[in-house]
Design an enzyme around this catalytic site. Structure first.
Site, short mmCIF file in Angstrom:
data_model
loop_
_atom_site.label_atom_id
_atom_site.label_comp_id
_atom_site.label_asym_id
_atom_site.label_seq_id
_atom_site.Cartn_x
_atom_site.Cartn_y
_atom_site.Cartn_z
CG ASP A 154 -18.77 6.50 -2.94
OD1 ASP A 154 -17.69 5.90 -3.08
OD2 ASP A 154 -19.78 5.95 -2.46
CG ASP A 201 -10.41 3.06 5.42
OD1 ASP A 201 -10.19 2.09 6.16
OD2 ASP A 201 -10.67 4.19 5.84
CB THR A 227 1.27 5.60 -2.83
OG1 THR A 227 1.11 4.52 -1.90
CG2 THR A 227 0.90 5.11 -4.23
#
Length: 316
Positions: A188, A212, A295
């Site tokens: 993380d 996200d 991307t």
């Protein structure tokens, strides 16, 4: 003497109607098997939650024990973090991992020693060396990371990602390009900055491409661009706590680059950064800058008619 006639009578009956007797025995066996199967289904089916599903008691017990053990470990880790003065931050990513292909598993095994960095729980990383240093947070499948590293060979790149398939795909891309200026950490990003990077200026740029959004329709990068849920905004990677971490580790004049295909998330980023006087917005466009590679998530957003927003902020 009294048993002999009965025995003879039974034998005569079998000889006289053997076919019917065999059929009766077969029918009885089938009925018995059906009753046993029905009884077994009644025992092993869960009738309380929608559709019926088999419940294996032995597996259920093992799973419950493993779940209990995981909960104990989480509580212990949280207590240890609080005791050490390191309160745990909310997760900014989903725990779904997906399945690795055989080629990806081989990449994790063979290429990780070349590009990967294993971070011990009490280890502090240093980023010494010549040239600028860029932190790429959540690089996905590594398209942008590998392309930027190839275009800027004199720049050092540190990629941070949690999902195994994406890390494996990135290792393959880096090996194909024979990259020599990239290192990868599988953890993380917030935890990395909190516990393993000293609060001293060490990065020149930080890239956060298509994180996200934690939108109202669910925590999914493919979610439609609707309003936020409120309760999940604290999980977004761009939040005041993250800005505090980056402000202490980014060199003055360094950049924070953010790209998203969710309009509400772009507005969220603008508001959060605008409330921090240490940052100044330098780029706010609806077109991809020439230096940023395209991307996979960006292509998905464009195919669905979404607007791509690129934001750049400078640390004063």
């Amino acid at each position: 003497a009294t048993l002999q006639p009965i025995a003879l009578r039974c034998s005569k009956t079998r000889r006289r109607s053997g076919h019917h007797a065999a059929a009766e025995i077969t029918t009885n066996n089938a009925g018995r098997d059906a009753r046993r199967a029905a009884h077994s289904r009644r025992r092993h089916l869960d009738h309380g939650r929608g559709a019926l599903r088999p419940v294996h008691r032995r597996d259920s017990g093992r799973n419950s024990r493993e779940g209990a053990m995981r909960r104990v470990l989480v509580v212990a880790a949280t207590a240890a973090a609080i005791r050490l003065g390191r309160p745990t931050a909310p997760r900014t990513f989903l725990r779904r991992q997906g399945q690795c292909t055989r080629r990806q598993k081989a990449a994790l095994r063979d290429l990780w020693p070349r590009y990967g960095v294993d971070v011990a729980w009490n280890e502090t990383l240093t980023f010494e060396g010549a040239g600028p240093c860029v932190l790429d947070v959540g690089f996905g499948h590594g398209e942008s990371l590998a392309s930027m590293a190839a275009a800027r060979p004199d720049t050092r790149f540190i990629g941070v990602e949690v999902h195994r398939p994406g890390v494996a795909a990135t290792l393959l891309r880096l090996a194909e390009a024979d990259a020599k200026n990239v290192k990868i950490c599988r953890m993380d990003a917030v935890a990395l900055l909190e516990a393993h990077v000293e609060p001293e200026p060490c990065f020149d740029e930080v890239c956060v491409f298509f994180p996200d959004p934690w939108t109202k329709s669910g925590s999914n990068k493919d979610a439609p661009a609707t309003g936020g849920s409120g309760k999940d905004e604290h999980r977004r990677i761009i939040r005041p706590h993250t800005l505090d971490l980056l402000s202490a580790r980014l060199r003055p004049g360094g950049f924070l680059h953010v790209a998203t295909d969710v309009d509400e998330y772009a507005e969220h980023v603008r508001n959060v950064v605008a409330s921090d006087a240490r940052w100044m917005c330098s780029v706010d466009v609806d077109a991809r800058p020439s230096w940023r590679p395209e991307t996979m998530y960006e292509r998905r957003g464009l195919d669905r008619g979404r607007t791509i927003t690129d934001l750049s902020f400078v640390l004063r």
